[in-house]
Design an enzyme around this catalytic site. Sequence first.
Site, PDB file in Angstrom:
ATOM      1  N   CYS A 142       4.063  -6.732  -1.963  1.00 36.91           N
ATOM      2  CA  CYS A 142       3.090  -6.235  -0.284  1.00 36.91           C
ATOM      3  C   CYS A 142       2.453  -5.002  -0.705  1.00 36.91           C
ATOM      4  O   CYS A 142       3.176  -4.521  -1.299  1.00 36.91           O
ATOM      5  CB  CYS A 142       3.501  -7.377   0.250  1.00 36.91           C
ATOM      6  SG  CYS A 142       5.178  -7.003   0.946  1.00 36.91           S
ATOM      7  N   GLY A 143       2.744  -4.499   0.743  1.00 39.91           N
ATOM      8  CA  GLY A 143       2.311  -2.557   1.458  1.00 39.91           C
ATOM      9  C   GLY A 143       3.589  -2.306   0.811  1.00 39.91           C
ATOM     10  O   GLY A 143       3.851  -1.381   0.118  1.00 39.91           O
TER      11      GLY A 143
END
Length: 215
Positions: A142-143
Amino acid sequence: DQTMQLAIAQRGISSSHRRRQPSRRHQVAPRAGMQTAAELVRSGAIEQVAPNELPAKIDSGFTVFDVRPEYEVSRAKITGSVNVPVFIEDDSTSPLTLLRKSVHMGYGGIWNGSRLTKPNATFTEDVLAAVAARETKLVLVCGEGLRSLLAAEQLHRAGYTQLAWVSGGLAQCKEFPQARVECADGDSVPISEAGFGGFAGLITKAQSLIGSSEQ
C-alpha cells in the site's frame, strides 16, 4: 490521513514509522486465540520484506497484491499487480460524512489528493474472487505499509498461507524499476510517488518536467 490510524497494527514491529494511536472505530479486535498482525510478522507467518527487496520478491514468484483504493492505483501501479482495496472511498452524502470530508480536505486532502475512505466490508470476498487459490504467493503493498499489514492479517485469517508484506510501503520503494510501473495518461510517475496527488502531485510532476528539460 486514515492510513495513519492503522499504525496500531505495527505495534511491536521494528520499523521506521512513528507510532500513532488510532481511533477506536478503526481498531480491529482479534478473535480469541487469533494472532495480531504484529505477532504474525514476528512468528514468520507473514514475511516482512524491505522495500528494496520487492523486485527480487516478484522475481521469485510472488504476485504483488495492492490494497490501495482505485484513485491511488490509477496514478501508478506495478505491472502485473492485483488490486483489491482494503479501504474504499466513502461516497455517502449524509451530513456527518460531508462534515468529515470537509475536515479531511482541510487536514491535507487538498494538498496530497487523498480522499475520505471507509473499510471495505466485502474485502475477504473480493480477494477470494480475485485470487481463489489460497496457496498463491502474495506480497502485499500500500502507500505506507499500514493498510497492507492490516490486509495481510485478514488474509491469514481467511486461510492464505504464503503472505509477505512490504514494510514502509510503496513510498519507500524509491529504487523500484520504472520499467515495471504503469502510469495513467502516459505519465512516468515513480511508484514511490504514487501517493502524491492534489497540489503535491502537481508540484512533483512540475519538478520532474523541469529535471528532464535540464538533462
